[in-house]
Design an enzyme around this catalytic site. Structure first.
Site, PDB file in Angstrom:
ATOM      1  N   ASP A 168       0.851  -1.187   0.000  1.00  0.00           N
ATOM      2  CA  ASP A 168       0.000   0.000   0.000  1.00  0.00           C
ATOM      3  C   ASP A 168       0.892   1.244   0.000  1.00  0.00           C
ATOM      4  OD1 ASP A 168      -2.447   1.603   0.439  1.00  0.00           O
ATOM      5  OD2 ASP A 168      -1.599   1.918   2.433  1.00  0.00           O
ATOM      6  N   ASP A 170      -0.328   5.122   0.799  1.00  0.00           N
ATOM      7  CA  ASP A 170      -0.616   6.168   1.780  1.00  0.00           C
ATOM      8  C   ASP A 170      -0.509   5.652   3.206  1.00  0.00           C
ATOM      9  OD1 ASP A 170      -1.316   8.501   0.104  1.00  0.00           O
ATOM     10  OD2 ASP A 170      -2.860   7.151  -0.647  1.00  0.00           O
TER      11      ASP A 170
END
Length: 775
Positions: A168, A170
């Site tokens: 991922d 953010d």
């Protein structure tokens, strides 16, 4: 490619095969009759107007048309067969299997796959429904082809001694914001935050970004410390994929910053534009056949509802304080962060920069949108528009409010720093500016721990694989399950630990089914909702350090009372850390225990319990040890037994107050203590003579007056002796500093501390006088 065709569900079963019209080896054309069949049915005949009708059996002959083109390989039925349900009828060798389709067309032969007629029950587009590509949702493949491709990819990874790692963006490996202040600080070496932001990257989305005020805004990206070293090390053990809920334009810009040469991720980037769901992520989007060789690192576990075993949860990276995830409006509001815990992976011993969970998700505004997201599959266009509007509003707030600038200004005020006014023509004083503290810190070490976890998982995986593999050839039948191995590795970390949480899960949320609760139990710990003798750790929020659970735990020396930083660091480092640096100071009043009618006070010994003792040792004022046995079932149900009296622990304080959500003495913070003192002094000093009292009662009245004067005199002396202490106590209560202890005693809410006030001399004397007057 051969394909088995079925009769279908639309035939009027039972049917009898009358005649086969084609033989094996014949070429078939679509919509061409292949066999004839007959069926019986009941027909209503007669005169319906005179209500003179009856049923007669009818026999109808029909033909079955080919739904595809190809060569007939074999029949699975024969003439004279009576068939009662849908079943295979023939095998066809097709010229094109239509395994790869693009936007409704076969990528091999170019035929329209969306066409439906009487010869087929569903369109041929259903033959290729799996999307395996990162960057295009229009390209789909069949399940057979997907399996062949994925197996080939797994064999390649086994030969390279690698696994697949889904990453991922953010708050996992980067943190992003559009606060203009960052650009100003980055170009100002005199700013106290300069060292932390000087390596911040930036880019503009231009036409691909949000509209309105945020159109063309600069995105500032802070790479998590150690990211370059992390990617370099992981590239030798994992084939990495980016999976983000940001737009594709956003994801590609981030990928260019962290992997400019495309040697780590290549083109393996998937965004919310290709995800097909704005609510959650799913490994089957990339690995539709098997996830045995796949691992995920993400700061959110709730967005992977189907792939939790494969997830290594990362402590959220919150470099830009209070900004949170700028793409969080496309996800449900998160509830998986420890309140008050630092989101940068640092030890909780330095909480001056720790960010609360509320600030961590400032961009994820609590609204009705959260409920809509939870109920939606993420495909609704209206929902997407609402989510985009929510994100735009959040980004605009950063530009308008400039929260980071205001935080630094408040910190400067606390430091007593006055900055020169550059816009003023008036000469500024030449005295040196005081040292300025900074709000941004670049001290995160989370990726160091994540690298260790992934390295350990990789070595464990291939150790087990090599033990089963006798040859050097890739064998998919003996591949271990990475998700199962992760469960095994994590499940032993806190084994034997029994945890109770206080002030860490929002009211109304089931602790055992909360995100935090699930994470705790995945590390092998037992999670209870009540304090009992089996409890080993009470984890208390530093925001609400004095709760009823803490008071109960303080009386049991075997329970370690720690703050949430201990739990956060244990989960981050995969270690059961020593509790010493994380212990919560316990107020002396919280350690006291009522001794019943004797009015004595017993305190829990600071010494640890003897392992062979089955009861709770209490040290009384006489110094004698008193042991109380707790029934096993009563402990389970939250009861404690003292001198034959069974007290329901949960009845001491309502459940909504037990976690410290609202202190019972909050209303006393603004109480007029001085006015009460004046009224009490006036009452105790007033004359109680009654001029109309009978002469026969004069002696009794004099006795009462004497008693009241004595009481007033004693109270005055005690008030003078304790004036300084009482004043300090009132000041603490007014300021809310002693809300859980002394003020709680003043309110009478604590069942165990209330005896201190119930036994006050003034209350006893006044009660006695009132009894005499009413006598």
């Amino acid at each position: 490619m051969t394909k088995t065709l079925s009769l279908g569900s639309r035939l009027p079963y039972p049917i009898t095969i009358s005649k086969l019209l084609r033989s094996p080896g014949d070429e078939l054309k679509k919509r061409e009759p292949l066999f004839e069949y007959k069926f019986k049915w009941m027909k209503q005949v007669g005169d319906s107007f005179r209500d003179n009708t009856w049923q007669e059996e009818q026999t109808t002959l029909a033909s079955w048309d080919s739904p595809t083109e190809g060569k007939l390989k074999e029949w699975r039925i024969k003439e004279g067969d009576t068939i009662h349900r849908d079943e295979p009828c023939l095998v066809v060798e097709e010229a094109c299997g239509h395994d790869i389709q693009f936007q409704g067309l076969c990528a091999m032969c170019g035929k329209d796959m969306t066409e439906v007629d009487w010869s087929s029950e569903k369109p041929d587009s259903s033959r290729a429904t799996i999307n395996m590509t990162h960057d295009n949702t229009g390209l789909t493949v069949s399940s057979g082809l997907a399996q062949r491709v994925e197996h080939a990819s797994q064999r390649r990874l086994l030969d390279q001694r690698k696994l697949s790692l889904v990453v991922d963006l953010d708050q996992t490996i980067i943190h992003a914001c559009i606060e203009p202040t960052i650009g100003e600080w980055r170009s100002d070496p005199t700013n106290p935050n300069y060292e932390a932001v000087k390596d911040v990257k930036s880019f503009q989305l231009n036409d691909d970004g949000p509209r309105g005020l945020t159109s063309g805004a600069w995105y500032y990206i802070k790479l998590r410390p150690g990211l370059a070293e992390f990617l370099e090390a992981m590239a030798d053990m994992y084939e990495m994929h980016v999976y983000t809920m940001g737009t594709r334009a956003y994801a590609l810009n981030i990928a260019k910053l962290i992997d400019p040469d495309m040697k780590y991720f290549g083109n393996r980037v998937i965004s919310r534009d290709e995800n097909g769901n704005l609510v959650s992520k799913n490994l089957h989007r990339l690995f539709p056949v098997s996830t045995d060789m796949v691992v995920i690192i993400d700061d959110r576990s709730d967005v992977w509802p189907r792939n939790r075993p494969n997830l290594i949860k990362v402590t959220p990276y919150d470099f830009f304080k209070g900004i949170g995830d700028i793409n969080s409006s496309f996800l449900p509001k998160r509830q998986d962060i420890l309140p008050g815990a630092p989101a940068n992976g640092t030890n909780g011993s330095a909480p001056t920069t720790a960010k609360s969970a509320t600030a961590n998700d400032a961009s994820n505004t609590a609204s009705a949108l959260d409920d809509i997201v939870m109920m939606s599959s993420g495909q609704d266009k209206a929902l997407q528009e609402k989510q985009a509007a929510e994100q735009e509003k959040s980004l605009e707030k950063q530009i308008i409010d400039r929260p980071l600038l205001h935080m630094q200004e408040e910190l400067d005020k606390e430091d007593g720093v006055t900055l020169p006014d550059e816009s003023s023509d008036t000469p500024q004083p030449s005295h040196p500016v005081a040292e300025r503290h900074h709000i941004l810190r670049d001290d995160d070490d989370e990726l160091v721990h994540i690298q260790k976890h992934l390295t350990k998982l990789h070595s464990t995986f291939y150790k087990l694989y090599d033990e089963k593999n006798d040859t050097r050839k890739a064998d998919l039948s003996i591949v271990p399950d990475a998700g199962y191995l992760l469960d095994e590795l994590k499940g032993s970390i806190l084994r034997g630990v029994v945890i109770v949480l206080s002030g860490l899960v929002p009211l109304g949320v089931d602790v055992l089914h909360s995100e935090l609760g699930r994470q705790i139990m995945s590390f092998g710990a037992d999670l209870h909702t009540r304090i009992s003798r089996r409890t080993t750790h009470l984890v208390v929020s530093t925001q609400r350090p004095r709760t009823e659970k803490l008071r109960l735990a303080a009386k049991m020396p075997s329970i370690k009372i720690v703050n949430q930083y201990w739990l956060a660091d244990c989960l981050s480092q995969w270690k059961k850390l020593p509790e010493g640096p994380y212990l919560v100071p316990v107020h002396n009043a919280d350690r006291k225990r009522s001794a019943g009618e004797a009015g004595q006070t017993e305190e829990v010994s600071d010494a640890d319990e003897d392992e062979n003792d089955s009861g709770l040792k209490i040290i009384g004022e006489s110094g004698q040890g008193i042991e109380y046995e707790d029934d096993e079932e009563d402990e389970e149900e939250g009861y404690s037994e003292r001198e034959g009296l069974v007290v329901d622990v949960d009845s001491v304080m309502p459940q909504e107050l037990a976690d410290g959500a609202k202190s019972p003495i909050d209303d006393l913070k603004g109480f007029d203590w001085e006015g009460v003192d004046d009224e009490l002094a006036e009452f105790l000093g007033s004359d109680a003579d009654d001029s109309d009292e009978d002469e026969d009662d004069e002696g009794e009245g004099d006795s009462e007056d004497s008693t009241r004067e004595s009481a007033a005199s004693g109270t005055k002396r005690r008030a003078e002796d304790d004036d300084e202490e009482g004043s300090a106590k009132r000041q603490r209560v007014t300021n809310g500093e002693d809300a859980g202890g002394n003020a709680g005693e003043a309110s009478g809410s604590g069942a165990e501390d209330g005896d201190d006030f119930a036994g006050d001399l003034e209350a006893d004397l006044l009660a006695e006088l009132e009894a005499q007057e009413n006598g």
